[in-house]
Design an enzyme around this catalytic site. Structure first.
Site, short mmCIF file in Angstrom:
data_model
loop_
_atom_site.label_atom_id
_atom_site.label_comp_id
_atom_site.label_asym_id
_atom_site.label_seq_id
_atom_site.Cartn_x
_atom_site.Cartn_y
_atom_site.Cartn_z
N GLY A 45 9.52 -57.37 -57.39
CA GLY A 45 9.32 -56.08 -58.04
C GLY A 45 9.26 -56.16 -59.56
O GLY A 45 8.43 -55.49 -60.18
N ASP A 66 9.82 -68.95 -56.87
CA ASP A 66 9.93 -68.08 -55.69
C ASP A 66 9.79 -68.93 -54.44
O ASP A 66 9.13 -69.97 -54.45
CB ASP A 66 8.85 -66.99 -55.70
CG ASP A 66 9.29 -65.74 -54.94
OD1 ASP A 66 9.40 -64.68 -55.57
OD2 ASP A 66 9.54 -65.84 -53.72
N ARG A 77 6.09 -52.06 -54.05
CA ARG A 77 6.45 -52.25 -55.46
C ARG A 77 5.99 -53.58 -56.04
O ARG A 77 5.88 -53.72 -57.26
CB ARG A 77 7.97 -52.13 -55.64
CG ARG A 77 8.74 -53.20 -54.89
CD ARG A 77 10.20 -52.84 -54.69
NE ARG A 77 10.86 -53.89 -53.92
CZ ARG A 77 10.73 -54.06 -52.60
NH1 ARG A 77 9.95 -53.26 -51.90
NH2 ARG A 77 11.34 -55.04 -51.97
N LYS A 90 4.33 -66.10 -51.62
CA LYS A 90 4.18 -65.27 -52.83
C LYS A 90 3.61 -66.09 -53.98
O LYS A 90 2.85 -65.58 -54.80
CB LYS A 90 5.52 -64.67 -53.25
CG LYS A 90 5.96 -63.51 -52.39
CD LYS A 90 7.21 -62.86 -52.97
CE LYS A 90 7.69 -61.74 -52.05
NZ LYS A 90 8.97 -61.16 -52.51
N ASP A 134 16.78 -60.57 -57.71
CA ASP A 134 17.35 -59.36 -57.10
C ASP A 134 18.74 -59.64 -56.56
O ASP A 134 19.22 -58.95 -55.68
CB ASP A 134 16.44 -58.85 -55.98
CG ASP A 134 16.31 -59.87 -54.86
OD1 ASP A 134 16.82 -61.00 -55.02
OD2 ASP A 134 15.73 -59.54 -53.82
N CYS A 193 17.85 -54.50 -52.56
CA CYS A 193 16.84 -53.44 -52.44
C CYS A 193 16.68 -53.00 -51.00
O CYS A 193 16.43 -51.83 -50.71
CB CYS A 193 15.50 -53.92 -52.97
SG CYS A 193 15.39 -53.84 -54.77
N CYS A 337 38.16 -51.24 -62.29
CA CYS A 337 37.13 -51.75 -63.20
C CYS A 337 35.79 -51.46 -62.52
O CYS A 337 35.64 -50.42 -61.87
CB CYS A 337 37.33 -53.23 -63.50
SG CYS A 337 37.16 -54.32 -62.08
#
Ligand SMILES: [Zn+2]
Length: 379
Positions: A45, A66, A77, A90, A134, A193, A337
């Site tokens: 993305g 990747d 996306r 990819k 991600d 995601c 926290c």
């Protein structure tokens, strides 16, 4: 090799004419872009828009790390890839698309996941890293290796309708990722995601900010996003900026670093969280019942500005040892926290200092937002 060694063909002069006419880029700047080597971690993305614009801008070498194949669910996306690419690597689809946009550039595929074993070697070939990962293990690793190699790490992250970006380059000033987020969440608690969802356009915006920052650094123009964390809320259509500072205690870029070589995530996730704790539900019940509780937030001021639990008192972890006299030994103290790591340290410290009625809020404000109050901003 200096930018002077890179010359342009007539075709390139036409292609980049809108750059060449700007005094901030010009012939010299365009040759700098051609000489530049930028690594995109991930062709997803964030990496998609970043790599597309870097290619169009004429960045001479774009590396991509990747290991995944294109999945139909990516296409909402990840605009580097098309429907015809579903099932392909990819890296293959990215290379084809980037070369179609600009055949004058070099696209270097790195078919792997970034790991402690390979990160140093891969990043060595590049001047700037765009972190489009991600997941937290890769994000921390990319940060650490860039700090070691004194290379800017351009950070981006997205979550549903929110995104943020910053340039981490302690050698140029400002903090690193670990200065801001010292406590990695435990691996099982992190939504990605797929679990949390993300608006398809959002990584487009954040990835393009990352690309702009890379280009500015290469040109040496403007004010880089150093010492500033830029937060974007798509629902409110608001950008907010938080000043962030280097932490002298940072384990990677601090004055006495304790991490000096790449480490894998599990090694530093294993922090002692074995302290008395209460759940967010339990805290909510106690607060609703108006039990006497003092809630203490040991995060940094910028985090408290982003999100806070009502009536929590802010005492950043680093200030806690010097501010114990502000706390009542008889009170019930609940410490929180971001995700529960720093507050676990705070609970240890407080118990060691004679406070007996002290508890760690499990999962921190992050879980409070997930399970109790969704209006509390996630970050
Ligand atoms: Zn740092």
């Amino acid at each position: 090799m200096g930018a002077g060694a890179f010359t342009m063909t007539n075709d390139e002069r036409v292609r980049y004419s809108r750059h060449l006419i700007m005094p901030e880029v010009g012939d010299e700047g365009q040759r700098r872009l051609k000489a530049a080597r930028v690594l995109c971690i991930g062709a997803g993305g964030l990496g998609s828009p970043a790599a597309l614009y870097l290619a169009a801008a004429g960045i001479g070498k774009i590396g991509i790390v990747d290991l995944d194949d294109v999945d139909l669910s990516n296409l909402q996306r990840q605009i580097l890839h098309g429907t015809k690419d579903v099932g392909r690597k990819k890296l293959d689809s990215a290379r084809d698309r980037l070369r179609d946009i600009n055949p004058n550039i070099d696209v270097a595929p790195h078919e792997c996941r970034l790991s402690a074993a390979n990160a140093g070697d891969i990043i060595a070939d590049y001047e700037i890293v765009i972190d489009g990962s991600d997941n937290f293990p890769t994000r921390y690793l990319s940060n650490d290796v860039c700090v070691f190699a004194r290379k800017p790490n351009i950070y981006g992250a997205v979550f549903r309708f929110d995104g943020q970006s910053a340039v981490f380059a302690p050698h140029l000033g400002g903090p690193c990722y670990r200065c801001l987020f010292p406590d990695p969440p435990p691996p099982e608690s992190v939504p990605n995601c797929a679990q949390a969802g993300v608006l398809g356009v959002l990584p487009g915006i954040i990835g393009m900010i990352q690309a702009i920052e890379a280009i500015k650094l290469i040109l040496g123009k403007g004010e880089p996003l150093i010492g500033r964390l830029l937060h974007f809320d798509a629902l409110k259509m608001k950008f907010r900026e938080f000043n962030v500072r280097r932490d002298p205690q940072c384990p990677v870029c601090g004055d006495q670093p304790t991490i000096t070589a790449p480490i894998d995530y599990e090694q530093f996730c294993r922090v002692a969280t074995d302290v008395p704790a209460i759940s967010v539900q339990e805290l909510k019940r106690k607060l609703d019942a108006r039990e006497s509780i003092e809630l203490i937030d040991v995060r940094e001021p910028f985090e408290n500005e982003i999100a806070r639990i009502d009536n929590a008192r802010l005492i950043p972890l680093g200030e806690l040892p010097g501010r114990l006299n502000e706390l009542d030994h008889e009170s019930c103290l609940v410490v929180h926290c971001h995700t529960g790591m720093r507050s676990a340290q705070a609970v240890q410290l407080l118990r060691g200092s004679g406070f007996r009625n002290v508890f760690n809020l499990e999962g921190g404000i992050d879980r409070w937002s997930d399970e109790i109050d969704p209006t509390v901003q996630k970050y």
